[in-house]
Design a protein around this motif. Sequence first.
Motif, PDB file in Angstrom:
ATOM      1  N   ARG A   1      48.926  44.973  33.306  1.00 26.86           N
ATOM      2  CA  ARG A   1      49.251  45.748  34.504  1.00 26.86           C
ATOM      3  C   ARG A   1      48.767  45.068  35.784  1.00 26.86           C
ATOM      4  NH1 ARG A   1      52.357  47.452  31.591  1.00 26.86           N
ATOM      5  NH2 ARG A   1      52.542  49.525  30.676  1.00 26.86           N
ATOM      6  N   PHE A   2      47.625  44.393  35.718  1.00 31.17           N
ATOM      7  CA  PHE A   2      47.089  43.754  36.928  1.00 31.17           C
ATOM      8  C   PHE A   2      48.017  42.635  37.393  1.00 31.17           C
ATOM      9  CE2 PHE A   2      44.495  40.867  39.403  1.00 31.17           C
ATOM     10  CZ  PHE A   2      43.730  41.728  40.188  1.00 31.17           C
ATOM     11  N   ILE A   3      48.467  41.803  36.465  1.00 29.98           N
ATOM     12  CA  ILE A   3      49.379  40.719  36.827  1.00 29.98           C
ATOM     13  C   ILE A   3      50.720  41.280  37.291  1.00 29.98           C
ATOM     14  CG2 ILE A   3      50.759  38.823  35.873  1.00 29.98           C
ATOM     15  CD1 ILE A   3      48.365  37.928  34.315  1.00 29.98           C
ATOM     16  N   GLN A   4      51.182  42.329  36.650  1.00 29.91           N
ATOM     17  CA  GLN A   4      52.422  42.966  37.083  1.00 29.91           C
ATOM     18  C   GLN A   4      52.290  43.483  38.516  1.00 29.91           C
ATOM     19  OE1 GLN A   4      53.095  46.002  34.130  1.00 29.91           O
ATOM     20  NE2 GLN A   4      53.876  44.552  32.607  1.00 29.91           N
ATOM     21  N   LEU A   5      51.138  44.079  38.822  1.00 26.34           N
ATOM     22  CA  LEU A   5      50.893  44.582  40.171  1.00 26.34           C
ATOM     23  C   LEU A   5      50.885  43.441  41.183  1.00 26.34           C
ATOM     24  CD1 LEU A   5      50.169  46.968  42.013  1.00 26.34           C
ATOM     25  CD2 LEU A   5      47.756  46.564  41.474  1.00 26.34           C
ATOM     26  N   CYS A   6      50.267  42.328  40.829  1.00 28.32           N
ATOM     27  CA  CYS A   6      50.232  41.154  41.719  1.00 28.32           C
ATOM     28  C   CYS A   6      51.639  40.635  42.001  1.00 28.32           C
ATOM     29  CB  CYS A   6      49.376  40.043  41.101  1.00 28.32           C
ATOM     30  SG  CYS A   6      47.605  40.383  41.061  1.00 28.32           S
ATOM     31  N   ILE A   7      52.454  40.580  40.956  1.00 27.47           N
ATOM     32  CA  ILE A   7      53.822  40.076  41.112  1.00 27.47           C
ATOM     33  C   ILE A   7      54.653  41.009  41.989  1.00 27.47           C
ATOM     34  CG2 ILE A   7      55.975  39.588  39.897  1.00 27.47           C
ATOM     35  CD1 ILE A   7      54.282  38.609  37.541  1.00 27.47           C
ATOM     36  N   VAL A   8      54.541  42.307  41.721  1.00 28.11           N
ATOM     37  CA  VAL A   8      55.284  43.289  42.520  1.00 28.11           C
ATOM     38  C   VAL A   8      54.849  43.243  43.983  1.00 28.11           C
ATOM     39  CG1 VAL A   8      55.668  45.756  42.907  1.00 28.11           C
ATOM     40  CG2 VAL A   8      55.762  44.825  40.588  1.00 28.11           C
ATOM     41  N   ALA A   9      53.538  43.166  44.210  1.00 24.32           N
ATOM     42  CA  ALA A   9      53.022  43.104  45.585  1.00 24.32           C
ATOM     43  C   ALA A   9      53.478  41.827  46.277  1.00 24.32           C
ATOM     44  CB  ALA A   9      51.496  43.181  45.566  1.00 24.32           C
ATOM     45  N   TRP A  10      53.500  40.712  45.525  1.00 20.23           N
ATOM     46  CA  TRP A  10      53.963  39.436  46.084  1.00 20.23           C
ATOM     47  C   TRP A  10      55.431  39.511  46.479  1.00 20.23           C
ATOM     48  CZ3 TRP A  10      57.593  35.856  44.183  1.00 20.23           C
ATOM     49  CH2 TRP A  10      57.603  34.623  44.836  1.00 20.23           C
ATOM     50  N   ILE A  11      56.247  40.077  45.585  1.00 20.41           N
ATOM     51  CA  ILE A  11      57.683  40.206  45.868  1.00 20.41           C
ATOM     52  C   ILE A  11      57.931  41.119  47.064  1.00 20.41           C
ATOM     53  CG2 ILE A  11      59.873  41.110  44.976  1.00 20.41           C
ATOM     54  CD1 ILE A  11      59.008  40.203  42.200  1.00 20.41           C
ATOM     55  N   LEU A  12      57.246  42.255  47.094  1.00 24.58           N
ATOM     56  CA  LEU A  12      57.435  43.202  48.194  1.00 24.58           C
ATOM     57  C   LEU A  12      57.006  42.595  49.531  1.00 24.58           C
ATOM     58  CD1 LEU A  12      56.268  46.579  46.598  1.00 24.58           C
ATOM     59  CD2 LEU A  12      58.602  45.867  47.151  1.00 24.58           C
ATOM     60  N   SER A  13      55.885  41.883  49.528  1.00 25.28           N
ATOM     61  CA  SER A  13      55.411  41.263  50.765  1.00 25.28           C
ATOM     62  C   SER A  13      56.394  40.213  51.256  1.00 25.28           C
ATOM     63  CB  SER A  13      54.025  40.648  50.569  1.00 25.28           C
ATOM     64  OG  SER A  13      54.049  39.628  49.580  1.00 25.28           O
ATOM     65  N   PHE A  14      56.973  39.440  50.322  1.00 24.11           N
ATOM     66  CA  PHE A  14      57.960  38.434  50.706  1.00 24.11           C
ATOM     67  C   PHE A  14      59.238  39.100  51.222  1.00 24.11           C
ATOM     68  CE2 PHE A  14      56.440  34.217  49.352  1.00 24.11           C
ATOM     69  CZ  PHE A  14      57.179  33.433  50.223  1.00 24.11           C
ATOM     70  N   LEU A  15      59.651  40.184  50.562  1.00 22.66           N
ATOM     71  CA  LEU A  15      60.840  40.901  51.011  1.00 22.66           C
ATOM     72  C   LEU A  15      60.670  41.404  52.442  1.00 22.66           C
ATOM     73  CD1 LEU A  15      61.791  42.982  47.839  1.00 22.66           C
ATOM     74  CD2 LEU A  15      63.116  41.124  48.863  1.00 22.66           C
ATOM     75  N   ILE A  16      59.499  41.950  52.713  1.00 24.09           N
ATOM     76  CA  ILE A  16      59.225  42.468  54.060  1.00 24.09           C
ATOM     77  C   ILE A  16      59.220  41.342  55.085  1.00 24.09           C
ATOM     78  CG2 ILE A  16      57.477  43.577  55.513  1.00 24.09           C
ATOM     79  CD1 ILE A  16      56.653  45.194  53.002  1.00 24.09           C
ATOM     80  N   ILE A  17      58.563  40.239  54.742  1.00 26.91           N
ATOM     81  CA  ILE A  17      58.451  39.122  55.673  1.00 26.91           C
ATOM     82  C   ILE A  17      59.788  38.432  55.929  1.00 26.91           C
ATOM     83  CG2 ILE A  17      57.474  36.807  55.973  1.00 26.91           C
ATOM     84  CD1 ILE A  17      54.962  37.824  54.498  1.00 26.91           C
ATOM     85  N   ILE A  18      60.561  38.223  54.867  1.00 31.81           N
ATOM     86  CA  ILE A  18      61.822  37.490  55.000  1.00 31.81           C
ATOM     87  C   ILE A  18      62.969  38.364  55.503  1.00 31.81           C
ATOM     88  CG2 ILE A  18      63.589  36.165  53.767  1.00 31.81           C
ATOM     89  CD1 ILE A  18      61.472  35.226  51.843  1.00 31.81           C
ATOM     90  N   TYR A  19      63.069  39.573  54.944  1.00 28.80           N
ATOM     91  CA  TYR A  19      64.254  40.372  55.203  1.00 28.80           C
ATOM     92  C   TYR A  19      64.079  41.443  56.276  1.00 28.80           C
ATOM     93  CZ  TYR A  19      65.991  38.140  50.981  1.00 28.80           C
ATOM     94  OH  TYR A  19      66.389  37.206  50.063  1.00 28.80           O
ATOM     95  N   PHE A  20      62.843  41.693  56.684  1.00 30.88           N
ATOM     96  CA  PHE A  20      62.636  42.735  57.699  1.00 30.88           C
ATOM     97  C   PHE A  20      61.886  42.165  58.898  1.00 30.88           C
ATOM     98  CE2 PHE A  20      63.028  44.889  53.609  1.00 30.88           C
ATOM     99  CZ  PHE A  20      63.999  45.846  53.890  1.00 30.88           C
TER     100      PHE A  20
END
Length: 294
Positions: free
Chosen positions: A275-294
């Motif tokens: 779960r910890f690694i899954q959380l890191c991956i999800v947080a990484w993806i979301l942060s990139f989505l926000i930075i790139i697409y918003f």
Amino acid sequence: MMKDLILLLRPHQWVKNGFVFLPLFFSGQILNIDYLLATVVAFFSFSFVASSIYCFNDIWDVEADRKHAKKRFRPIASGRVSKRAGYGLMIAMVVLSIVLAGCYFRGDVLYRVLGILLFYYVMNIAYCIKLKNFVLVDVFIIAVGFVLRVLLGGVVTGIWVSHWIVLMTFLLALFLAFAKRRDDVVVYEETGVLLRKKVNRYNLEFMNQVITILATIIMVCYIMYTVSEEVVSRMGSPYLYVTSVFVLAGLIRYLQLTIVDVKSGSPTRVLMHDRFIQLCIVAWILSFLIIIYF
């Protein structure tokens, strides 16, 4: 029978083929339907080829698998699926991959896609038959396979694949491969059982140093990527370095699982259950989505 045939294809391993989406993701074109559809087709074409190789591997290693504590339960090793059926499924997956690619791609793109798939296929057949028995060569072949996934994603979309993505993909795959081999070394040093030939050419001190060095290089490389003027200009944001937090947390967690818990034998299983690694991956993806697409 159908369940065993599906197990033989190892569809849970397809998650590794998600690397074909990296060029699309990092280019900021994830919402481009044409690019997205092309990448999805490439994903399944590559996955079918990979499943064909899994079939061949289980057929080729059947005798060794029957002596293994866990692998003896695999469909072919256990006798639930015959070698003949395994070969049939192996060929069917290759044909399905070619047909899928041929129905969607045209011209030079199709030839380049088939070239990458063929190179990956031949390389991994050679790996199953012989190359996996050569120390260091085996893990480097695994890393090259991940780079081919990324290149395929670039070919089908026409998106330029930067040296940053290629370098970090190679290093990360190499890190995961060495961490996986470390589990084999632990078993060998504790029981004397060689799960792979030439595992005795490694030891824990060497493996610990290698994965630590690779983790360090990956982190430095990633930080350099996030602060690169070229990347900042292309992404249109100076805040990419924020995502380094999640990469660092994920690497440290994986090192903990590898060195402390000795649970890195299957990177795919770690990804699907920790779960910890899954959380890191999800947080990484979301942060990139926000930075790139918003």
